[in-house]
Scaffold this motif. Structure first.
Motif, PDB file in Angstrom:
ATOM      1  N   PRO A 131      -1.323  27.356 -27.723  1.00 21.13           N
ATOM      2  CA  PRO A 131      -0.198  27.718 -28.589  1.00 21.13           C
ATOM      3  C   PRO A 131       1.141  27.816 -27.875  1.00 21.13           C
ATOM      4  O   PRO A 131       1.856  28.805 -27.971  1.00 21.13           O
ATOM      5  CB  PRO A 131      -0.635  29.075 -29.146  1.00 21.13           C
ATOM      6  CG  PRO A 131      -1.478  29.657 -28.066  1.00 21.13           C
ATOM      7  CD  PRO A 131      -2.178  28.504 -27.426  1.00 21.13           C
ATOM      8  N   ASP A 152      -2.424  26.599 -35.165  1.00 19.03           N
ATOM      9  CA  ASP A 152      -1.243  27.461 -35.044  1.00 19.03           C
ATOM     10  C   ASP A 152      -0.077  26.796 -34.336  1.00 19.03           C
ATOM     11  O   ASP A 152       0.562  27.399 -33.478  1.00 19.03           O
ATOM     12  CB  ASP A 152      -1.611  28.751 -34.307  1.00 19.03           C
ATOM     13  CG  ASP A 152      -1.771  29.912 -35.255  1.00 19.03           C
ATOM     14  OD1 ASP A 152      -1.640  29.695 -36.470  1.00 19.03           O
ATOM     15  OD2 ASP A 152      -2.018  31.024 -34.797  1.00 19.03           O
ATOM     16  N   SER A 153       0.213  25.562 -34.691  1.00 18.40           N
ATOM     17  CA  SER A 153       1.340  24.868 -34.082  1.00 18.40           C
ATOM     18  C   SER A 153       2.385  24.520 -35.137  1.00 18.40           C
ATOM     19  O   SER A 153       2.032  24.005 -36.197  1.00 18.40           O
ATOM     20  CB  SER A 153       0.874  23.580 -33.400  1.00 18.40           C
ATOM     21  OG  SER A 153       1.983  22.761 -33.094  1.00 18.40           O
ATOM     22  N   SER A 161      -4.214  20.376 -39.392  1.00 14.39           N
ATOM     23  CA  SER A 161      -3.918  21.659 -38.772  1.00 14.39           C
ATOM     24  C   SER A 161      -4.702  22.772 -39.434  1.00 14.39           C
ATOM     25  O   SER A 161      -5.188  22.640 -40.558  1.00 14.39           O
ATOM     26  CB  SER A 161      -2.419  21.959 -38.853  1.00 14.39           C
ATOM     27  OG  SER A 161      -2.027  22.094 -40.211  1.00 14.39           O
ATOM     28  N   GLU A 163      -4.115  27.077 -39.751  1.00 21.26           N
ATOM     29  CA  GLU A 163      -3.050  28.039 -39.486  1.00 21.26           C
ATOM     30  C   GLU A 163      -3.506  29.481 -39.671  1.00 21.26           C
ATOM     31  O   GLU A 163      -4.174  29.819 -40.648  1.00 21.26           O
ATOM     32  CB  GLU A 163      -1.880  27.790 -40.437  1.00 21.26           C
ATOM     33  CG  GLU A 163      -1.190  26.446 -40.248  1.00 21.26           C
ATOM     34  CD  GLU A 163      -0.556  26.316 -38.884  1.00 21.26           C
ATOM     35  OE1 GLU A 163       0.276  27.160 -38.536  1.00 21.26           O
ATOM     36  OE2 GLU A 163      -0.906  25.365 -38.189  1.00 21.26           O
ATOM     37  N   LEU A 164      -3.112  30.332 -38.717  1.00 22.33           N
ATOM     38  CA  LEU A 164      -3.251  31.771 -38.856  1.00 22.33           C
ATOM     39  C   LEU A 164      -1.961  32.311 -39.470  1.00 22.33           C
ATOM     40  O   LEU A 164      -0.877  31.932 -39.044  1.00 22.33           O
ATOM     41  CB  LEU A 164      -3.481  32.400 -37.474  1.00 22.33           C
ATOM     42  CG  LEU A 164      -3.577  33.918 -37.421  1.00 22.33           C
ATOM     43  CD1 LEU A 164      -4.809  34.396 -38.160  1.00 22.33           C
ATOM     44  CD2 LEU A 164      -3.629  34.378 -35.958  1.00 22.33           C
ATOM     45  N   ASN A 166       0.457  34.317 -39.252  1.00 26.68           N
ATOM     46  CA  ASN A 166       1.161  35.269 -38.391  1.00 26.68           C
ATOM     47  C   ASN A 166       2.331  35.942 -39.102  1.00 26.68           C
ATOM     48  O   ASN A 166       2.526  37.156 -38.985  1.00 26.68           O
ATOM     49  CB  ASN A 166       1.660  34.562 -37.127  1.00 26.68           C
ATOM     50  CG  ASN A 166       0.551  34.262 -36.156  1.00 26.68           C
ATOM     51  OD1 ASN A 166      -0.059  35.170 -35.611  1.00 26.68           O
ATOM     52  ND2 ASN A 166       0.278  32.991 -35.937  1.00 26.68           N
ATOM     53  N   ASP A 196       2.634  32.030 -31.757  1.00 23.60           N
ATOM     54  CA  ASP A 196       2.297  33.204 -32.560  1.00 23.60           C
ATOM     55  C   ASP A 196       3.429  34.226 -32.613  1.00 23.60           C
ATOM     56  O   ASP A 196       3.527  35.000 -33.572  1.00 23.60           O
ATOM     57  CB  ASP A 196       1.050  33.902 -31.991  1.00 23.60           C
ATOM     58  CG  ASP A 196      -0.205  33.059 -32.110  1.00 23.60           C
ATOM     59  OD1 ASP A 196      -0.173  32.076 -32.865  1.00 23.60           O
ATOM     60  OD2 ASP A 196      -1.203  33.382 -31.455  1.00 23.60           O
ATOM     61  N   LEU A 298     -10.970  30.613 -38.671  1.00 24.99           N
ATOM     62  CA  LEU A 298      -9.928  29.670 -38.262  1.00 24.99           C
ATOM     63  C   LEU A 298     -10.532  28.549 -37.420  1.00 24.99           C
ATOM     64  O   LEU A 298     -10.230  27.369 -37.624  1.00 24.99           O
ATOM     65  CB  LEU A 298      -8.844  30.399 -37.473  1.00 24.99           C
ATOM     66  CG  LEU A 298      -7.610  29.590 -37.070  1.00 24.99           C
ATOM     67  CD1 LEU A 298      -6.856  29.087 -38.290  1.00 24.99           C
ATOM     68  CD2 LEU A 298      -6.689  30.443 -36.199  1.00 24.99           C
ATOM     69  N   GLU A 320      -3.859  28.187 -44.278  1.00 26.64           N
ATOM     70  CA  GLU A 320      -3.365  29.385 -43.622  1.00 26.64           C
ATOM     71  C   GLU A 320      -4.263  30.547 -43.995  1.00 26.64           C
ATOM     72  O   GLU A 320      -4.512  30.803 -45.176  1.00 26.64           O
ATOM     73  CB  GLU A 320      -1.926  29.677 -44.043  1.00 26.64           C
ATOM     74  CG  GLU A 320      -1.331  30.882 -43.326  1.00 26.64           C
ATOM     75  CD  GLU A 320       0.132  31.083 -43.654  1.00 26.64           C
ATOM     76  OE1 GLU A 320       0.984  30.701 -42.835  1.00 26.64           O
ATOM     77  OE2 GLU A 320       0.422  31.618 -44.741  1.00 26.64           O
TER      78      GLU A 320
END
Length: 337
Positions: A131, A152-153, A161, A163-164, A166, A196, A298, A320
């Motif tokens: 990340p 998470d980019s 992708s 996604e978290l 954040n 993040d 994830l 996400e």
């Protein structure tokens, strides 16, 4: 001296089955035009001899190694470690194996070597858990002929992708403190080079501004010692700060230690909320209120997307996953100052 036992090869299988070695190769590579009785004879011979096809050699013929690479940095942290295990499990469930290469995300040579290591075994796709901007740009530059899933980019508008959430997690963490009645809330941020960190700062700041409160951010990283040092020097009395949102649980642990040493009670004088819900968070003193990302899910989603793309069943989309608020004993109503 014990004589080394020779492993059976494709020619031994061909001889026992009464076919050519080319026919054995076609059976191994699941060719469609092999008669069932021939396929059965070859498979029986393979079983009798204990012959196991060489995966690398098979990959040269079929261009399908059934291997997915994982490029990872900072595996010592709770998040990447949890994702790795889930990805390996999901890959096996889909008939693939996952192999990883650990790299220094700030060293282009290390990244290039990691990619080269994975390419040598014939990976069909690559999942990236690094990340940091430099490492993602290096992957984009060096890997162009196989699918890549970034986790998470922000560099993923046209890529697969996972996604978290954040931003949303940080916003909800801050809103929890606001809902308790806190008005002077500060944020101790993660390292600026990590993807993040910025959305967690934004989520905190937007929640504060929506409540007509003033955000204040202190630069940090992910470590306990940094949280401890910030906690030793954080001015609470004149500023009347009553709550802290730490960008991860390790920062929160360092903050809690330093503030207790200075005589501040938690949560009676200052509430603290973290992010990650590391396994030991429930055993902090007091037990830490935090945001719980589903790192395992994830990782599973990332590998599911990769395998779906390899088998041409995927669409280019981004999922996400929003972290869950876990309320424990480190947050409470603010003190009357």
């Amino acid at each position: 001296m014990t004589e080394k036992v020779r492993k059976p090869n494709i020619y031994d299988v061909a001889k026992l089955a009464g076919v050519s070695h080319q026919t054995v190769s076609r059976v191994i590579n699941n060719a469609d035009y092999i008669k069932e009785d021939t396929r059965s004879k070859v498979q029986s011979a393979m079983q009798e001899l204990g012959y196991v096809p060489n995966a690398a050699a098979r990959a040269l013929v079929t261009a399908k190694s059934k291997i997915v690479g994982i490029l990872v940095s900072d595996i010592v942290y709770h998040g990447p470690a949890g994702m790795m295990h889930a990805m390996e499990k999901e890959a096996r469930r889909g008939g693939y194996f996952a192999i990883s290469a650990s790299v220094d995300p700030l060293d282009n040579d290390s990244i290039a070597q990691g990619i080269e290591h994975l390419r040598r075994v014939g990976i069909e796709g690559l999942v990236v858990i690094t990340p940091q901007s430099d490492s993602v740009q290096a992957v984009e530059r060096l890997v162009k002929d196989i699918p890549v899933v970034f986790i998470d980019s922000p560099h993923n508008s046209t890529e697969l992708s996972a996604e978290l959430g954040n931003y949303e997690g940080a916003k909800r963490a801050t809103e929890h403190l606001i809902s308790l009645g806190h008005k002077k809330i500060v944020h101790v941020a993660g390292p600026s080079e990590w993807f993040d960190s910025a959305p967690r700062v934004s989520g905190y700041s937007d929640a504060m501004k929506s409540a007509k409160l003033e955000p204040k951010v202190f630069a940090g990283d992910w470590s306990v010692p940094t949280g401890y040092e910030i906690g030793k020097n954080l001015e609470l009395d004149q500023s009347k700060v009553t709550a802290i949102f730490a960008a991860n649980d390790h920062l929160a642990l360092g903050l809690m230690r330093a503030l207790r040493q200075r005589g501040y009670d938690i949560p009676q004088r200052v509430s603290i909320i973290g992010f990650d819900d590391v396994p030991e968070a429930a055993f902090y003193e007091p037990p830490l209120t935090t945001m719980r990302p589903d790192f395992a899910e994830l990782g599973r989603v990332a590998m599911e997307k990769m395998l779906g793309h390899i088998t041409r069943e995927a669409t280019l989309s981004s999922d996400e996953l929003i972290p869950e608020l876990i309320v424990r004993e480190s947050t409470a109503l603010p003190a009357n100052l």
